[in-house]
Motif scaffolding. Structure first.
Motif, PDB file in Angstrom:
ATOM      1  N   GLU A   1       0.837  -1.204   0.000  1.00  0.00           N
ATOM      2  CA  GLU A   1       0.000   0.000   0.000  1.00  0.00           C
ATOM      3  C   GLU A   1       0.873   1.256   0.000  1.00  0.00           C
TER       4      GLU A   1
ATOM      5  N   PHE B   1       2.337   1.964  -3.510  1.00  0.00           N
ATOM      6  CA  PHE B   1       1.444   2.599  -4.473  1.00  0.00           C
ATOM      7  C   PHE B   1       0.941   3.970  -4.028  1.00  0.00           C
TER       8      PHE B   1
ATOM      9  N   TYR C   1       0.151  -2.561 -12.894  1.00  0.00           N
ATOM     10  CA  TYR C   1      -1.306  -2.578 -13.013  1.00  0.00           C
ATOM     11  C   TYR C   1      -1.878  -3.887 -12.459  1.00  0.00           C
TER      12      TYR C   1
ATOM     13  N   LEU D   1      -1.778  -3.775  -8.717  1.00  0.00           N
ATOM     14  CA  LEU D   1      -2.893  -2.973  -8.183  1.00  0.00           C
ATOM     15  C   LEU D   1      -4.166  -3.814  -8.086  1.00  0.00           C
TER      16      LEU D   1
ATOM     17  N   ALA E   1      -2.642   4.953  -8.682  1.00  0.00           N
ATOM     18  CA  ALA E   1      -3.382   3.954  -9.452  1.00  0.00           C
ATOM     19  C   ALA E   1      -3.833   4.480 -10.812  1.00  0.00           C
TER      20      ALA E   1
END
Length: 168
Positions: free
Chosen positions: A102, A105, A128, A131, A142
């Motif tokens: 977390e 990102f 991607y 995510l 994101a």
């Protein structure tokens, strides 16, 4: 009664020593997977791609160090570069490492993320997928990662279609 063939202790010992030697300094683990014949080539391709990405880790160390300094600063248990890459490439989340992913990102800058992609250790498609795997659609980076992955996939598709794709 049939006699069992004698086991070659020397050969078994050589194999054991070889397997132990590859685990340490080379960072290689032997993994035996049973899969349907139709999936064998795909599994081999994934393994080859991962080996190539992990070979690039030493060259990407300065960029990884920037990301890791952001991720590990408030955490009691730090993650290392190979561990972070493995977490991002993993097909399923490992909940013990969720705060680290977390933070990756949310807190790592776009510039550092882009540098990681330029290093070859990760692609925008990898980011991607991570995510989605970790279920982080609302992470700070994101939207940018999604956009960059779409552009990368679009360029790859255009390359495969060839120059005459618009002519009838």
């Amino acid at each position: 009664m049939t006699a069992r063939p004698k086991r070659d202790a020397t050969a078994a010992d050589r194999v054991r020593r070889y397997r132990q030697s590859t685990l340490g300094p080379r960072g290689i683990a032997r993994v035996e997977v049973q899969a349907p014949v139709a999936a064998a080539d795909a599994l081999k391709a994934v393994a080859a791609r991962w080996r190539q990405q992990f070979k690039l880790l030493p060259a990407a160390e300065p960029v990884l160090d920037r990301a890791l300094s952001t991720i590990n600063a408030p955490r009691p248990v730090p993650v290392d570069g190979p561990g972070l890459v493995a977490l991002l490439l993993a097909p399923a989340p490992i909940e013990d490492w969720r705060p680290h992913v977390e933070a990756f990102f949310d807190e790592v800058s776009m510039g550092t993320l882009h540098d990681l992609v330029l290093s070859g250790v990760l692609t925008f498609e990898d980011l991607y997928r991570a995510l989605r795997t970790w279920r982080l659609p609302d992470a700070s980076n994101a939207a940018w990662i999604t956009e960059m992955a779409a552009l990368s996939l679009g360029r790859a598709a255009a390359t495969h279609l060839g120059a005459d794709r618009h002519t009838a």
